[in-house]
Scaffold this motif. Structure first.
Motif, PDB file in Angstrom:
ATOM      1  N   SER A 230      -7.028 -20.084  -5.473  1.00  0.00           N
ATOM      2  CA  SER A 230      -6.349 -18.815  -5.746  1.00  0.00           C
ATOM      3  C   SER A 230      -4.892 -18.874  -5.321  1.00  0.00           C
ATOM      4  CB  SER A 230      -7.069 -17.672  -5.014  1.00  0.00           C
ATOM      5  OG  SER A 230      -8.380 -17.496  -5.489  1.00  0.00           O
ATOM      6  N   CYS A 231      -4.634 -19.415  -4.140  1.00  0.00           N
ATOM      7  CA  CYS A 231      -3.254 -19.499  -3.642  1.00  0.00           C
ATOM      8  C   CYS A 231      -2.397 -20.401  -4.514  1.00  0.00           C
ATOM      9  CB  CYS A 231      -3.246 -19.996  -2.199  1.00  0.00           C
ATOM     10  SG  CYS A 231      -3.730 -18.740  -0.990  1.00  0.00           S
ATOM     11  N   LEU A 232      -2.973 -21.510  -4.981  1.00  0.00           N
ATOM     12  CA  LEU A 232      -2.222 -22.418  -5.845  1.00  0.00           C
ATOM     13  C   LEU A 232      -1.897 -21.758  -7.180  1.00  0.00           C
ATOM     14  CD1 LEU A 232      -4.048 -25.809  -5.151  1.00  0.00           C
ATOM     15  CD2 LEU A 232      -1.803 -25.073  -4.325  1.00  0.00           C
ATOM     16  N   LEU A 233      -2.865 -21.020  -7.729  1.00  0.00           N
ATOM     17  CA  LEU A 233      -2.619 -20.297  -8.975  1.00  0.00           C
ATOM     18  C   LEU A 233      -1.558 -19.222  -8.772  1.00  0.00           C
ATOM     19  CD1 LEU A 233      -6.216 -19.807 -10.466  1.00  0.00           C
ATOM     20  CD2 LEU A 233      -4.338 -21.097 -11.481  1.00  0.00           C
TER      21      LEU A 233
ATOM     22  N   ILE B 184       6.764 -18.977  -3.976  1.00  0.00           N
ATOM     23  CA  ILE B 184       5.983 -19.420  -2.824  1.00  0.00           C
ATOM     24  C   ILE B 184       6.042 -20.935  -2.735  1.00  0.00           C
ATOM     25  CG2 ILE B 184       3.693 -19.425  -1.763  1.00  0.00           C
ATOM     26  CD1 ILE B 184       3.081 -16.882  -3.299  1.00  0.00           C
ATOM     27  N   GLU B 185       6.213 -21.453  -1.531  1.00  0.00           N
ATOM     28  CA  GLU B 185       6.253 -22.895  -1.340  1.00  0.00           C
ATOM     29  C   GLU B 185       4.841 -23.463  -1.473  1.00  0.00           C
ATOM     30  OE1 GLU B 185       8.343 -24.243   2.088  1.00  0.00           O
ATOM     31  OE2 GLU B 185       9.759 -22.583   2.049  1.00  0.00           O
ATOM     32  N   VAL B 186       4.560 -24.063  -2.622  1.00  0.00           N
ATOM     33  CA  VAL B 186       3.220 -24.540  -2.915  1.00  0.00           C
ATOM     34  C   VAL B 186       2.790 -25.613  -1.915  1.00  0.00           C
ATOM     35  CG1 VAL B 186       1.754 -25.637  -4.636  1.00  0.00           C
ATOM     36  CG2 VAL B 186       3.531 -24.015  -5.354  1.00  0.00           C
ATOM     37  N   GLY B 187       3.699 -26.524  -1.585  1.00  0.00           N
ATOM     38  CA  GLY B 187       3.346 -27.614  -0.681  1.00  0.00           C
ATOM     39  C   GLY B 187       2.895 -27.123   0.680  1.00  0.00           C
ATOM     40  N   ARG B 188       3.600 -26.165   1.245  1.00  0.00           N
ATOM     41  CA  ARG B 188       3.250 -25.650   2.568  1.00  0.00           C
ATOM     42  C   ARG B 188       1.926 -24.899   2.525  1.00  0.00           C
ATOM     43  NH1 ARG B 188       7.668 -22.314   5.885  1.00  0.00           N
ATOM     44  NH2 ARG B 188       8.567 -24.429   5.835  1.00  0.00           N
ATOM     45  N   VAL B 189       1.741 -24.074   1.493  1.00  0.00           N
ATOM     46  CA  VAL B 189       0.487 -23.321   1.354  1.00  0.00           C
ATOM     47  C   VAL B 189      -0.688 -24.266   1.226  1.00  0.00           C
ATOM     48  CG1 VAL B 189      -0.810 -21.758  -0.145  1.00  0.00           C
ATOM     49  CG2 VAL B 189       1.597 -21.290   0.347  1.00  0.00           C
ATOM     50  N   THR B 190      -0.525 -25.296   0.398  1.00  0.00           N
ATOM     51  CA  THR B 190      -1.598 -26.273   0.193  1.00  0.00           C
ATOM     52  C   THR B 190      -1.950 -26.982   1.493  1.00  0.00           C
ATOM     53  OG1 THR B 190      -0.861 -26.643  -2.085  1.00  0.00           O
ATOM     54  CG2 THR B 190      -2.312 -28.302  -1.111  1.00  0.00           C
ATOM     55  N   PHE B 191      -0.926 -27.414   2.218  1.00  0.00           N
ATOM     56  CA  PHE B 191      -1.167 -28.126   3.474  1.00  0.00           C
ATOM     57  C   PHE B 191      -1.933 -27.268   4.473  1.00  0.00           C
ATOM     58  CE2 PHE B 191       0.114 -29.060   7.859  1.00  0.00           C
ATOM     59  CZ  PHE B 191      -0.305 -30.385   7.950  1.00  0.00           C
ATOM     60  N   ILE B 192      -1.516 -26.019   4.619  1.00  0.00           N
ATOM     61  CA  ILE B 192      -2.160 -25.133   5.586  1.00  0.00           C
ATOM     62  C   ILE B 192      -3.620 -24.895   5.217  1.00  0.00           C
ATOM     63  CG2 ILE B 192      -2.188 -22.780   6.490  1.00  0.00           C
ATOM     64  CD1 ILE B 192       0.861 -22.778   6.270  1.00  0.00           C
ATOM     65  N   LEU B 193      -3.872 -24.616   3.942  1.00  0.00           N
ATOM     66  CA  LEU B 193      -5.239 -24.312   3.517  1.00  0.00           C
ATOM     67  C   LEU B 193      -6.136 -25.543   3.578  1.00  0.00           C
ATOM     68  CD1 LEU B 193      -4.664 -21.850   0.558  1.00  0.00           C
ATOM     69  CD2 LEU B 193      -5.630 -21.352   2.793  1.00  0.00           C
ATOM     70  N   VAL B 194      -5.619 -26.694   3.142  1.00  0.00           N
ATOM     71  CA  VAL B 194      -6.410 -27.921   3.199  1.00  0.00           C
ATOM     72  C   VAL B 194      -6.760 -28.263   4.648  1.00  0.00           C
ATOM     73  CG1 VAL B 194      -6.359 -30.418   2.835  1.00  0.00           C
ATOM     74  CG2 VAL B 194      -5.583 -28.884   1.022  1.00  0.00           C
TER      75      VAL B 194
END
Length: 319
Positions: free
Chosen positions: A136-139, A147-157
């Protein structure tokens, strides 16, 4: 007033306050009323049936956990227990109170085994929610663009990986304690020891746990589909991928124990998130309210299930 009653009163006050602010301040109340009053009947029925299917899927996952422990219970009884716990979870003081309804409903099977299955359900459910939240966050990030996709992805992963490691480690530790530590021979906390032993046994069923996880992911996505059908019924054109990007995140926020059933919180979160992708506050609130109505109608049969109704007071007393 009892502590549980005071907590319920506070949550009710928060719920009414949030919904009032959303309807009368953030959205246009007349337009919300007009949209909902003119909703098409077939999509509304579809949303109700999908909400019922959502609860059945939840039941089926839990039933698989029960059957794996050779607990003889029909899917129908498990479904009734799940509907009752979902309904009473809207008013019971804490989430544990709703789970207590299920434990009481199936106490003849062994309360410790049933409790262990619910702990597994909650643990894997959180991990699955995190996985869907990542999608959802990536979409959402890809749609908004700010939104900084890389930072969001790192935090969630990182969060999902941590939760998964802790969950697997807890299974191994519980199984080790049951086989090597022999906790059932300890005179202290015999019930806890039995729950830990029952919990640890699930370590030997990775296929079951993997299947449960995938069904949990499907369940989270089903909520977005319900909102999509609701939008169609309201005559609103909202792409499905937008709802996948927003609805799971909004429902995740409803886990905060500050309102009754998460009402008010999930609507506010959805209005905010949908607003990021261009959906008006009025339209977003209308979609979520119709989804709420569909869910409540789906739970309504539990009100007339006499054998389950009496479990509410017992669950309140056990919290």
């Amino acid at each position: 007033m009892r502590r549980g009653g005071m907590g319920t009163l506070v949550r009710l006050t928060v719920t009414i306050g949030l919904l009032t602010a959303l309807v009368f301040i953030i959205a246009d109340p007349r337009e919300v009323g007009t949209l909902i009053a003119n909703i098409a009947l077939l999509p509304l029925i579809g949303a109700i049936l999908l909400s019922l299917a959502d609860r059945f899927l939840m039941t089926y996952k839990w039933w698989l956990l029960l059957r794996s422990r050779e607990l003889v219970v029909s899917l129908w009884i498990a479904f009734r227990a799940y509907l009752a716990s979902s309904l009473y979870g809207l008013v019971l003081p804490v989430t544990v109170g709703a789970d207590a309804v299920r434990i009481l409903a199936l106490r003849h099977l062994g309360m410790m085994e049933v409790t262990a299955s619910i702990v597994i359900e909650r643990g894997l459910g959180v991990i699955a929610m995190g996985a869907v939240g990542l999608v959802s966050c990536l979409l959402l990030a890809g749609t908004v663009g700010e939104i900084e996709v890389g930072r969001v992805t790192f935090i969630l992963v990182a969060a999902i990986a941590t939760m998964t490691i802790l969950f697997i480690a807890s299974l191994y530790l519980a199984d080790y304690w049951a086989t090597e530590g022999q906790p059932t021979k300890s005179p202290k906390h015999p019930r806890l020891a039995k729950i830990v032993e029952a919990y640890g046994r699930y370590r030997h069923q990775p296929g079951l746990l993997s299947g449960f996880f995938l069904l949990s992911v499907a369940e989270s996505l089903l909520c977005a589909l319900i909102a999509y059908i609701a939008a169609i019924g309201l005559g609103l054109s909202v792409p499905l991928h937008i709802l996948i990007a927003t609805v799971p995140l909004a429902l995740a926020s409803a886990r905060l124990p500050i309102s009754l059933g998460g009402f008010g919180v999930q609507e506010g979160a959805f209005v905010f998130l949908a607003g990021l992708v261009g959906v008006s506050s009025t339209n977003a609130l209308s979609i979520m309210l119709v989804s709420d109505i569909a869910m409540l109608i789906a739970l309504l049969p539990s009100v007339f299930d006499n054998s389950m109704v009496t479990l509410k007071r017992q669950a309140e007393n056990s919290v």
